[in-house]
Write an enzyme that holds these catalytic residues in place. Structure first.
Site, mmCIF file in Angstrom:
data_model
loop_
_atom_site.group_PDB
_atom_site.id
_atom_site.type_symbol
_atom_site.label_atom_id
_atom_site.label_comp_id
_atom_site.label_asym_id
_atom_site.label_seq_id
_atom_site.Cartn_x
_atom_site.Cartn_y
_atom_site.Cartn_z
ATOM 1 C CG ASP A 121 -2.079 0.762 0.808
ATOM 2 O OD1 ASP A 121 -3.040 0.431 0.686
ATOM 3 O OD2 ASP A 121 -2.144 1.961 1.329
ATOM 4 C CB THR A 168 -12.401 1.717 -9.464
ATOM 5 O OG1 THR A 168 -13.169 0.766 -9.253
ATOM 6 C CG2 THR A 168 -10.800 1.223 -10.000
ATOM 7 C CB THR A 210 -15.079 -2.761 -9.620
ATOM 8 O OG1 THR A 210 -15.567 -3.532 -8.708
ATOM 9 C CG2 THR A 210 -16.362 -2.199 -10.572
ATOM 10 C CD GLU A 242 -17.066 -2.084 2.803
ATOM 11 O OE1 GLU A 242 -17.443 -1.534 3.541
ATOM 12 O OE2 GLU A 242 -16.452 -2.096 1.491
ATOM 13 C CB CYS A 253 -20.017 -1.741 -3.937
ATOM 14 S SG CYS A 253 -18.200 -2.055 -3.627
ATOM 15 C CE LYS A 283 -15.899 1.918 -6.630
ATOM 16 N NZ LYS A 283 -16.143 1.030 -7.259
ATOM 17 C CE LYS A 333 -23.037 -5.668 4.423
ATOM 18 N NZ LYS A 333 -22.731 -6.301 3.107
#
Ligand code: NAD
Length: 431
Positions: A30, A86, A122, A155, A262, A265, A322
Protein backbone atom coordinates in the site's frame (compact mmCIF):
# COMPACT_ATOMS: atom_id res chain seq x y z
CA UNK A 1 2.26 -19.35 -5.19
CA UNK A 2 3.82 -15.96 -4.65
CA UNK A 3 1.22 -13.21 -4.71
CA UNK A 4 1.60 -9.42 -4.59
CA UNK A 5 -1.53 -7.42 -3.78
CA UNK A 6 -1.59 -3.71 -4.57
CA UNK A 7 -4.01 -1.85 -2.30
CA UNK A 8 -4.65 -2.98 1.24
CA UNK A 9 -8.23 -1.79 1.77
CA UNK A 10 -11.59 -3.53 2.22
CA UNK A 11 -10.85 -5.84 -0.72
CA UNK A 12 -7.06 -6.16 -0.76
CA UNK A 13 -6.63 -7.00 2.91
CA UNK A 14 -9.25 -9.78 3.24
CA UNK A 15 -8.06 -11.19 -0.12
CA UNK A 16 -4.46 -11.18 1.08
CA UNK A 17 -5.42 -12.83 4.36
CA UNK A 18 -7.52 -15.46 2.55
CA UNK A 19 -4.85 -16.32 -0.02
CA UNK A 20 -2.23 -16.57 2.74
CA UNK A 21 -4.52 -18.90 4.67
CA UNK A 22 -4.65 -21.13 1.58
CA UNK A 23 -0.87 -21.49 1.81
CA UNK A 24 0.32 -18.83 -0.62
CA UNK A 25 3.14 -16.39 0.10
CA UNK A 26 1.40 -13.02 0.07
CA UNK A 27 2.87 -9.53 0.16
CA UNK A 28 0.35 -6.70 0.51
CA UNK A 29 1.50 -3.36 -0.86
CA UNK A 30 0.00 0.00 0.00
CA UNK A 31 1.19 3.50 -0.76
CA UNK A 32 -0.04 4.78 2.61
CA UNK A 33 2.87 4.35 5.04
CA UNK A 34 0.61 4.69 8.11
CA UNK A 35 -1.52 1.72 6.97
CA UNK A 36 1.50 -0.49 6.37
CA UNK A 37 3.10 0.56 9.67
CA UNK A 38 -0.11 -0.36 11.54
CA UNK A 39 -0.43 -3.72 9.77
CA UNK A 40 3.24 -4.53 10.34
CA UNK A 41 2.75 -3.86 14.04
CA UNK A 42 -0.15 -6.34 14.07
CA UNK A 43 -2.96 -3.75 14.07
CA UNK A 44 -5.84 -4.13 11.62
CA UNK A 45 -6.79 -1.02 9.63
CA UNK A 46 -10.39 -2.05 8.90
CA UNK A 47 -13.05 -3.97 10.78
CA UNK A 48 -14.31 -7.19 9.21
CA UNK A 49 -15.92 -10.07 11.06
CA UNK A 50 -13.43 -12.93 11.47
CA UNK A 51 -10.50 -11.06 9.90
CA UNK A 52 -8.36 -10.55 12.98
CA UNK A 53 -7.81 -14.19 13.87
CA UNK A 54 -6.70 -15.21 10.36
CA UNK A 55 -4.63 -12.05 9.97
CA UNK A 56 -2.66 -12.76 13.17
CA UNK A 57 -2.25 -16.44 12.32
CA UNK A 58 -0.86 -15.78 8.86
CA UNK A 59 1.41 -12.95 9.91
CA UNK A 60 2.87 -15.25 12.55
CA UNK A 61 3.33 -18.12 10.08
CA UNK A 62 5.19 -15.77 7.72
CA UNK A 63 2.69 -16.28 4.85
CA UNK A 64 1.47 -12.67 5.03
CA UNK A 65 3.74 -9.65 4.79
CA UNK A 66 3.26 -5.92 4.25
CA UNK A 67 5.29 -3.32 2.44
CA UNK A 68 5.16 0.13 0.86
CA UNK A 69 7.71 -1.02 -1.73
CA UNK A 70 6.25 -1.94 -5.13
CA UNK A 71 9.52 -3.68 -5.99
CA UNK A 72 9.40 -5.92 -2.92
CA UNK A 73 5.80 -6.94 -3.60
CA UNK A 74 5.98 -7.40 -7.37
CA UNK A 75 9.42 -8.55 -8.49
CA UNK A 76 9.11 -12.17 -7.32
CA UNK A 77 5.34 -12.61 -7.72
CA UNK A 78 3.59 -15.20 -9.90
CA UNK A 79 0.40 -13.17 -9.69
CA UNK A 80 0.03 -9.45 -8.95
CA UNK A 81 -3.48 -8.47 -7.91
CA UNK A 82 -4.58 -4.86 -8.30
CA UNK A 83 -7.11 -3.91 -5.59
CA UNK A 84 -6.92 -0.12 -5.52
CA UNK A 85 -9.97 2.15 -5.45
CA UNK A 86 -12.01 3.18 -8.50
CA UNK A 87 -14.10 6.00 -6.99
CA UNK A 88 -16.57 8.03 -9.02
CA UNK A 89 -15.05 10.88 -10.98
CA UNK A 90 -16.16 14.09 -9.24
CA UNK A 91 -17.68 15.57 -12.41
CA UNK A 92 -18.66 12.83 -14.88
CA UNK A 93 -19.34 10.09 -12.25
CA UNK A 94 -17.55 7.54 -14.46
CA UNK A 95 -15.06 5.29 -12.63
CA UNK A 96 -11.98 7.38 -11.91
CA UNK A 97 -9.05 5.31 -13.17
CA UNK A 98 -6.20 7.35 -11.79
CA UNK A 99 -5.28 4.80 -9.07
CA UNK A 100 -5.46 1.87 -11.51
CA UNK A 101 -3.32 3.64 -14.09
CA UNK A 102 -0.79 4.67 -11.43
CA UNK A 103 -0.59 1.12 -10.04
CA UNK A 104 -0.14 -0.40 -13.52
CA UNK A 105 2.61 2.08 -14.40
CA UNK A 106 4.37 1.66 -11.05
CA UNK A 107 4.35 -2.14 -11.13
CA UNK A 108 5.54 -2.39 -14.75
CA UNK A 109 9.25 -1.83 -14.16
CA UNK A 110 9.44 -4.62 -11.56
CA UNK A 111 8.10 -7.40 -13.79
CA UNK A 112 11.20 -9.56 -14.11
CA UNK A 113 9.62 -12.86 -15.31
CA UNK A 114 6.27 -14.06 -16.60
CA UNK A 115 3.59 -12.63 -14.30
CA UNK A 116 -0.18 -12.57 -14.31
CA UNK A 117 -1.51 -9.10 -13.51
CA UNK A 118 -5.08 -9.45 -12.23
CA UNK A 119 -7.58 -6.66 -11.63
CA UNK A 120 -9.75 -7.22 -8.56
CA UNK A 121 -10.78 -3.60 -8.54
CA UNK A 122 -14.10 -2.96 -10.27
CA UNK A 123 -13.04 -1.53 -13.61
CA UNK A 124 -14.84 -0.40 -16.77
CA UNK A 125 -14.92 -2.66 -19.78
CA UNK A 126 -11.67 -2.34 -21.74
CA UNK A 127 -9.48 -1.58 -18.70
CA UNK A 128 -7.51 -4.79 -19.20
CA UNK A 129 -6.53 -3.53 -22.67
CA UNK A 130 -5.47 -0.16 -21.20
CA UNK A 131 -3.34 -1.83 -18.53
CA UNK A 132 -1.59 -3.93 -21.19
CA UNK A 133 -0.68 -0.78 -23.08
CA UNK A 134 0.52 1.08 -19.96
CA UNK A 135 2.75 -1.80 -18.82
CA UNK A 136 4.24 -2.43 -22.27
CA UNK A 137 4.95 1.27 -22.72
CA UNK A 138 6.82 1.47 -19.42
CA UNK A 139 8.56 -1.90 -19.76
CA UNK A 140 8.63 -3.08 -23.41
CA UNK A 141 10.29 -6.41 -22.51
CA UNK A 142 7.86 -7.35 -19.74
CA UNK A 143 6.40 -10.85 -20.06
CA UNK A 144 2.88 -10.75 -18.64
CA UNK A 145 -0.85 -11.26 -19.17
CA UNK A 146 -3.65 -9.14 -17.74
CA UNK A 147 -6.71 -10.96 -16.40
CA UNK A 148 -9.94 -9.64 -14.94
CA UNK A 149 -10.74 -11.22 -11.56
CA UNK A 150 -13.73 -9.28 -10.25
CA UNK A 151 -14.45 -9.33 -6.56
CA UNK A 152 -17.96 -10.17 -5.33
CA UNK A 153 -17.36 -10.16 -1.56
CA UNK A 154 -19.86 -8.47 0.71
CA UNK A 155 -18.37 -6.11 3.26
CA UNK A 156 -19.04 -7.46 6.72
CA UNK A 157 -18.84 -11.00 5.33
CA UNK A 158 -15.59 -10.66 3.40
CA UNK A 159 -13.83 -13.58 5.05
CA UNK A 160 -16.87 -15.84 4.83
CA UNK A 161 -17.32 -14.91 1.18
CA UNK A 162 -13.65 -15.48 0.39
CA UNK A 163 -13.89 -19.08 1.56
CA UNK A 164 -17.45 -19.70 0.29
CA UNK A 165 -17.80 -17.79 -2.98
CA UNK A 166 -20.95 -18.26 -5.10
CA UNK A 167 -18.70 -18.08 -8.13
CA UNK A 168 -15.22 -17.08 -9.23
CA UNK A 169 -15.21 -15.25 -12.53
CA UNK A 170 -11.99 -15.12 -14.52
CA UNK A 171 -11.60 -13.04 -17.64
CA UNK A 172 -8.47 -14.33 -19.33
CA UNK A 173 -7.53 -13.96 -22.98
CA UNK A 174 -4.67 -16.51 -22.86
CA UNK A 175 -4.60 -20.15 -21.73
CA UNK A 176 -1.33 -19.62 -19.86
CA UNK A 177 -2.86 -16.96 -17.61
CA UNK A 178 -6.12 -18.90 -17.21
CA UNK A 179 -4.17 -21.99 -16.04
CA UNK A 180 -2.30 -20.01 -13.39
CA UNK A 181 -5.51 -18.52 -11.99
CA UNK A 182 -7.08 -21.99 -12.10
CA UNK A 183 -4.19 -23.29 -10.00
CA UNK A 184 -4.55 -20.38 -7.54
CA UNK A 185 -8.23 -21.19 -7.01
CA UNK A 186 -7.79 -24.98 -7.06
CA UNK A 187 -8.94 -25.29 -3.42
CA UNK A 188 -12.38 -24.01 -4.54
CA UNK A 189 -12.66 -26.12 -7.67
CA UNK A 190 -14.87 -28.81 -6.18
CA UNK A 191 -17.25 -26.52 -4.32
CA UNK A 192 -17.80 -23.45 -6.47
CA UNK A 193 -18.35 -22.34 -10.04
CA UNK A 194 -15.11 -21.30 -11.67
CA UNK A 195 -16.26 -19.41 -14.75
CA UNK A 196 -13.72 -18.59 -17.46
CA UNK A 197 -14.87 -15.91 -19.90
CA UNK A 198 -13.51 -13.22 -22.22
CA UNK A 199 -11.83 -10.41 -20.30
CA UNK A 200 -14.38 -7.83 -21.43
CA UNK A 201 -17.25 -10.10 -20.37
CA UNK A 202 -15.69 -10.52 -16.95
CA UNK A 203 -15.32 -6.75 -16.51
CA UNK A 204 -18.98 -6.34 -17.48
CA UNK A 205 -20.25 -9.16 -15.20
CA UNK A 206 -19.21 -7.19 -12.12
CA UNK A 207 -21.06 -4.00 -13.11
CA UNK A 208 -24.06 -5.91 -14.44
CA UNK A 209 -24.36 -7.80 -11.13
CA UNK A 210 -24.08 -4.76 -8.88
CA UNK A 211 -26.49 -2.72 -10.98
CA UNK A 212 -28.99 -5.58 -10.89
CA UNK A 213 -28.81 -5.81 -7.09
CA UNK A 214 -29.16 -2.04 -6.74
CA UNK A 215 -32.28 -2.18 -8.93
CA UNK A 216 -33.65 -5.03 -6.77
CA UNK A 217 -33.22 -2.88 -3.64
CA UNK A 218 -34.80 0.11 -5.34
CA UNK A 219 -37.69 -2.08 -6.45
CA UNK A 220 -38.46 -3.41 -2.97
CA UNK A 221 -38.23 0.12 -1.56
CA UNK A 222 -40.80 1.33 -4.07
CA UNK A 223 -42.95 -1.69 -3.24
CA UNK A 224 -42.64 -0.75 0.46
CA UNK A 225 -43.95 2.75 -0.37
CA UNK A 226 -46.89 1.09 -2.10
CA UNK A 227 -47.56 -1.15 0.92
CA UNK A 228 -47.62 1.86 3.22
CA UNK A 229 -50.38 3.43 1.13
CA UNK A 230 -52.34 0.28 0.35
CA UNK A 231 -52.43 -1.42 3.75
CA UNK A 232 -50.30 -4.40 2.73
CA UNK A 233 -47.24 -5.39 4.80
CA UNK A 234 -43.93 -5.36 2.91
CA UNK A 235 -42.48 -8.05 5.17
CA UNK A 236 -45.24 -10.44 4.14
CA UNK A 237 -45.05 -9.33 0.52
CA UNK A 238 -41.25 -9.80 0.39
CA UNK A 239 -41.55 -13.22 2.00
CA UNK A 240 -44.15 -14.28 -0.53
CA UNK A 241 -42.05 -13.00 -3.42
CA UNK A 242 -38.83 -14.53 -2.13
CA UNK A 243 -40.29 -18.03 -2.01
CA UNK A 244 -40.34 -17.94 -5.80
CA UNK A 245 -37.00 -19.49 -6.75
CA UNK A 246 -36.86 -17.24 -9.83
CA UNK A 247 -36.81 -14.21 -7.51
CA UNK A 248 -35.08 -15.49 -4.36
CA UNK A 249 -35.34 -14.04 -0.85
CA UNK A 250 -32.15 -11.95 -0.78
CA UNK A 251 -32.02 -8.20 -1.36
CA UNK A 252 -35.71 -7.93 -0.59
CA UNK A 253 -35.31 -6.02 2.69
CA UNK A 254 -36.68 -2.51 2.33
CA UNK A 255 -34.66 0.24 3.96
CA UNK A 256 -33.28 3.75 3.73
CA UNK A 257 -31.70 3.17 0.30
CA UNK A 258 -28.59 1.38 -0.86
CA UNK A 259 -25.18 2.76 -0.01
CA UNK A 260 -21.59 1.72 0.52
CA UNK A 261 -18.52 2.02 -1.60
CA UNK A 262 -19.89 -0.10 -4.47
CA UNK A 263 -23.55 0.18 -5.51
CA UNK A 264 -23.75 3.99 -5.77
CA UNK A 265 -20.51 4.31 -7.72
CA UNK A 266 -20.96 1.18 -9.84
CA UNK A 267 -24.48 2.12 -10.97
CA UNK A 268 -23.24 5.57 -11.97
CA UNK A 269 -20.20 4.10 -13.74
CA UNK A 270 -22.39 1.55 -15.58
CA UNK A 271 -24.78 4.28 -16.67
CA UNK A 272 -21.85 6.38 -17.93
CA UNK A 273 -20.28 3.41 -19.74
CA UNK A 274 -23.59 2.60 -21.39
CA UNK A 275 -24.02 6.18 -22.61
CA UNK A 276 -20.48 6.09 -24.01
CA UNK A 277 -21.53 3.01 -25.97
CA UNK A 278 -24.74 4.64 -27.21
CA UNK A 279 -27.05 2.70 -24.87
CA UNK A 280 -29.46 4.40 -22.45
CA UNK A 281 -30.04 2.26 -19.35
CA UNK A 282 -33.32 3.62 -18.03
CA UNK A 283 -33.72 1.06 -15.22
CA UNK A 284 -30.32 1.86 -13.76
CA UNK A 285 -30.91 5.60 -14.12
CA UNK A 286 -34.23 5.28 -12.35
CA UNK A 287 -32.62 3.35 -9.46
CA UNK A 288 -29.90 6.01 -9.12
CA UNK A 289 -32.42 8.86 -8.91
CA UNK A 290 -34.89 6.92 -6.73
CA UNK A 291 -32.13 6.02 -4.30
CA UNK A 292 -31.01 9.64 -4.05
CA UNK A 293 -34.56 10.75 -3.25
CA UNK A 294 -35.06 7.94 -0.75
CA UNK A 295 -32.50 9.25 1.71
CA UNK A 296 -34.11 12.70 1.61
CA UNK A 297 -37.51 11.08 2.24
CA UNK A 298 -36.14 9.18 5.26
CA UNK A 299 -34.66 12.37 6.70
CA UNK A 300 -38.03 14.09 6.22
CA UNK A 301 -39.79 11.26 8.07
CA UNK A 302 -37.52 11.81 11.03
CA UNK A 303 -37.95 15.58 10.95
CA UNK A 304 -41.75 15.31 10.69
CA UNK A 305 -41.90 13.57 14.08
CA UNK A 306 -40.20 16.48 15.84
CA UNK A 307 -41.50 19.46 13.90
CA UNK A 308 -43.44 20.82 16.89
CA UNK A 309 -40.68 20.27 19.45
CA UNK A 310 -38.43 23.26 20.22
CA UNK A 311 -34.68 22.35 20.16
CA UNK A 312 -35.29 18.66 19.50
CA UNK A 313 -32.68 16.00 20.10
CA UNK A 314 -32.26 13.20 17.56
CA UNK A 315 -30.78 9.80 18.44
CA UNK A 316 -29.29 7.80 15.58
CA UNK A 317 -28.49 4.11 15.90
CA UNK A 318 -26.23 2.99 13.08
CA UNK A 319 -23.69 4.90 10.98
CA UNK A 320 -22.09 2.16 8.84
CA UNK A 321 -23.71 1.52 5.46
CA UNK A 322 -24.56 -2.01 6.62
CA UNK A 323 -23.94 -4.31 9.57
CA UNK A 324 -20.68 -6.19 10.06
CA UNK A 325 -18.44 -3.36 8.82
CA UNK A 326 -17.11 0.01 9.96
CA UNK A 327 -17.35 1.40 6.40
CA UNK A 328 -19.35 4.63 6.18
CA UNK A 329 -18.62 5.49 2.55
CA UNK A 330 -21.88 6.57 0.88
CA UNK A 331 -23.72 5.23 3.92
CA UNK A 332 -27.42 6.18 3.90
CA UNK A 333 -26.86 7.21 7.54
CA UNK A 334 -24.24 9.77 6.49
CA UNK A 335 -26.55 11.30 3.90
CA UNK A 336 -29.59 11.30 6.18
CA UNK A 337 -27.53 12.90 8.96
CA UNK A 338 -26.32 15.56 6.52
CA UNK A 339 -30.00 16.46 5.87
CA UNK A 340 -30.78 16.45 9.61
CA UNK A 341 -27.81 18.63 10.51
CA UNK A 342 -29.34 21.46 8.48
CA UNK A 343 -32.45 21.34 10.68
CA UNK A 344 -31.21 20.28 14.11
CA UNK A 345 -27.80 20.73 15.67
CA UNK A 346 -28.50 18.16 18.31
CA UNK A 347 -27.77 14.67 17.03
CA UNK A 348 -26.30 11.89 19.16
CA UNK A 349 -25.28 8.74 17.30
CA UNK A 350 -24.01 5.31 18.18
CA UNK A 351 -22.61 2.56 15.99
CA UNK A 352 -21.02 -0.60 17.42
CA UNK A 353 -18.08 -0.38 14.98
CA UNK A 354 -18.26 2.78 12.89
CA UNK A 355 -18.10 5.75 15.29
CA UNK A 356 -14.46 6.37 14.35
CA UNK A 357 -14.91 6.05 10.58
CA UNK A 358 -17.98 8.30 10.74
CA UNK A 359 -15.99 10.86 12.70
CA UNK A 360 -13.43 10.95 9.88
CA UNK A 361 -16.25 11.91 7.48
CA UNK A 362 -18.45 14.26 9.51
CA UNK A 363 -16.30 15.15 12.51
CA UNK A 364 -17.98 16.76 15.49
CA UNK A 365 -21.05 17.97 13.64
CA UNK A 366 -22.78 15.30 15.74
CA UNK A 367 -22.04 13.74 19.13
CA UNK A 368 -20.97 10.12 19.44
CA UNK A 369 -22.22 7.79 22.18
CA UNK A 370 -20.50 4.65 23.39
CA UNK A 371 -23.69 2.60 23.75
CA UNK A 372 -27.33 2.56 22.61
CA UNK A 373 -28.79 3.91 25.84
CA UNK A 374 -26.41 6.89 26.06
CA UNK A 375 -27.42 7.77 22.50
CA UNK A 376 -31.16 7.75 23.15
CA UNK A 377 -31.06 9.52 26.55
CA UNK A 378 -33.25 12.68 26.36
CA UNK A 379 -33.89 12.13 22.64
CA UNK A 380 -37.16 13.20 21.01
CA UNK A 381 -36.87 10.71 18.19
CA UNK A 382 -34.84 7.57 17.65
CA UNK A 383 -33.82 6.76 14.06
CA UNK A 384 -32.48 3.27 13.36
CA UNK A 385 -30.36 3.46 10.21
CA UNK A 386 -28.13 0.33 10.15
CA UNK A 387 -29.25 -3.27 10.62
CA UNK A 388 -26.93 -4.27 13.50
CA UNK A 389 -28.29 -7.25 15.50
CA UNK A 390 -27.46 -5.37 18.70
CA UNK A 391 -30.24 -2.87 17.97
CA UNK A 392 -32.82 -5.66 17.97
CA UNK A 393 -32.06 -6.16 21.67
CA UNK A 394 -33.04 -2.57 22.56
CA UNK A 395 -34.98 -2.67 25.84
CA UNK A 396 -38.05 -0.64 24.90
CA UNK A 397 -39.16 -0.27 28.51
CA UNK A 398 -35.81 1.32 29.38
CA UNK A 399 -35.87 3.38 26.18
CA UNK A 400 -39.33 4.76 27.02
CA UNK A 401 -38.00 6.03 30.35
CA UNK A 402 -34.82 7.52 28.89
CA UNK A 403 -36.29 9.38 25.92
CA UNK A 404 -37.93 12.80 26.21
CA UNK A 405 -40.50 12.06 23.49
CA UNK A 406 -41.43 8.58 22.39
CA UNK A 407 -40.86 8.52 18.63
CA UNK A 408 -39.12 5.80 16.65
CA UNK A 409 -38.37 5.78 12.93
CA UNK A 410 -37.13 2.28 12.25
CA UNK A 411 -35.59 2.37 8.78
CA UNK A 412 -34.43 -1.25 9.05
CA UNK A 413 -37.58 -2.90 10.44
CA UNK A 414 -35.62 -4.30 13.40
CA UNK A 415 -38.08 -3.70 16.24
CA UNK A 416 -41.42 -5.32 17.00
CA UNK A 417 -44.17 -2.78 16.22
CA UNK A 418 -46.52 -4.28 18.84
CA UNK A 419 -43.88 -3.99 21.58
CA UNK A 420 -43.12 -0.41 20.56
CA UNK A 421 -46.82 0.48 20.81
CA UNK A 422 -47.08 -1.31 24.15
CA UNK A 423 -44.48 1.04 25.62
CA UNK A 424 -46.22 4.11 24.22
CA UNK A 425 -44.01 4.82 21.23
CA UNK A 426 -45.20 6.37 18.02
CA UNK A 427 -43.45 3.84 15.83
CA UNK A 428 -42.96 3.97 12.08
CA UNK A 429 -41.12 1.29 10.13
CA UNK A 430 -40.69 0.79 6.39
CA UNK A 431 -43.60 -0.59 4.38
P1 NAD B 1 -10.06 1.03 -0.41
O1 NAD B 1 -10.11 2.48 -0.68
O2 NAD B 1 -10.54 0.49 0.91
O3 NAD B 1 -8.56 0.50 -0.61
C1 NAD B 1 -7.76 0.88 -1.68
C2 NAD B 1 -6.32 0.92 -1.18
O4 NAD B 1 -5.45 1.06 -2.29
C3 NAD B 1 -6.00 2.09 -0.25
O5 NAD B 1 -5.45 1.59 0.95
C4 NAD B 1 -4.97 2.93 -1.03
O6 NAD B 1 -4.02 3.55 -0.19
C5 NAD B 1 -4.33 1.87 -1.90
N1 NAD B 1 -3.69 2.37 -3.12
C6 NAD B 1 -4.18 3.22 -4.05
N2 NAD B 1 -3.28 3.40 -5.04
C7 NAD B 1 -2.21 2.65 -4.75
C8 NAD B 1 -0.96 2.40 -5.39
N3 NAD B 1 -0.64 2.96 -6.56
N4 NAD B 1 -0.09 1.58 -4.79
C9 NAD B 1 -0.38 1.00 -3.61
N5 NAD B 1 -1.55 1.18 -2.96
C10 NAD B 1 -2.47 1.99 -3.52
O7 NAD B 1 -10.88 0.35 -1.60
P2 NAD B 1 -11.73 -1.02 -1.55
O8 NAD B 1 -13.05 -0.82 -0.91
O9 NAD B 1 -10.85 -2.12 -1.07
O10 NAD B 1 -12.04 -1.22 -3.10
C11 NAD B 1 -11.02 -1.54 -4.02
C12 NAD B 1 -11.65 -1.93 -5.35
O11 NAD B 1 -12.44 -3.13 -5.19
C13 NAD B 1 -12.62 -0.90 -5.93
O12 NAD B 1 -12.50 -0.89 -7.32
C14 NAD B 1 -13.97 -1.41 -5.51
O13 NAD B 1 -14.98 -0.99 -6.39
C15 NAD B 1 -13.77 -2.91 -5.62
N6 NAD B 1 -14.66 -3.69 -4.79
C16 NAD B 1 -14.92 -3.30 -3.51
C17 NAD B 1 -15.76 -4.07 -2.71
C18 NAD B 1 -16.05 -3.65 -1.30
O14 NAD B 1 -16.92 -4.27 -0.71
N7 NAD B 1 -15.39 -2.66 -0.74
C19 NAD B 1 -16.31 -5.26 -3.21
C20 NAD B 1 -16.01 -5.64 -4.50
C21 NAD B 1 -15.18 -4.86 -5.28
Amino acid sequence: MKIGIIGTGYVGLPTGVGLAELGNQVICIDREPSKIAALKSGKLTIYEDGLEELFTKNVQSGNLKFTTSMQEGVSDADVVIIAVGTPPHPVTKEADMKYIHAAATELAEYLTRYTVVATKSTVPVGTGDDIEVLISKKNPTADFDVVSLPEFLREGFAIHDFFHPDRIVVGANTKKAADIIKELYKPFEAKTNLLFVKRRSSETIKYASNAFLAIKIHYINEMADFCEKSGADIREVAKGMGLDSRIGPRFLNPGPGYGGSCFPKDTMAMSYMARQNGVEMSLINSAIEGNRQRKKQMAQRILDTIKDIPSPQIAVLGLAFKNGTDDCRESPAMEIIAELINQSKNIVAYDPKANDTAFKLIGNKIKYATDMYSAIKNADVLAILTEWDEFKTLDLSKASQLMSSKNIIDCRNLLDPEQAKKYGFTYRCIG
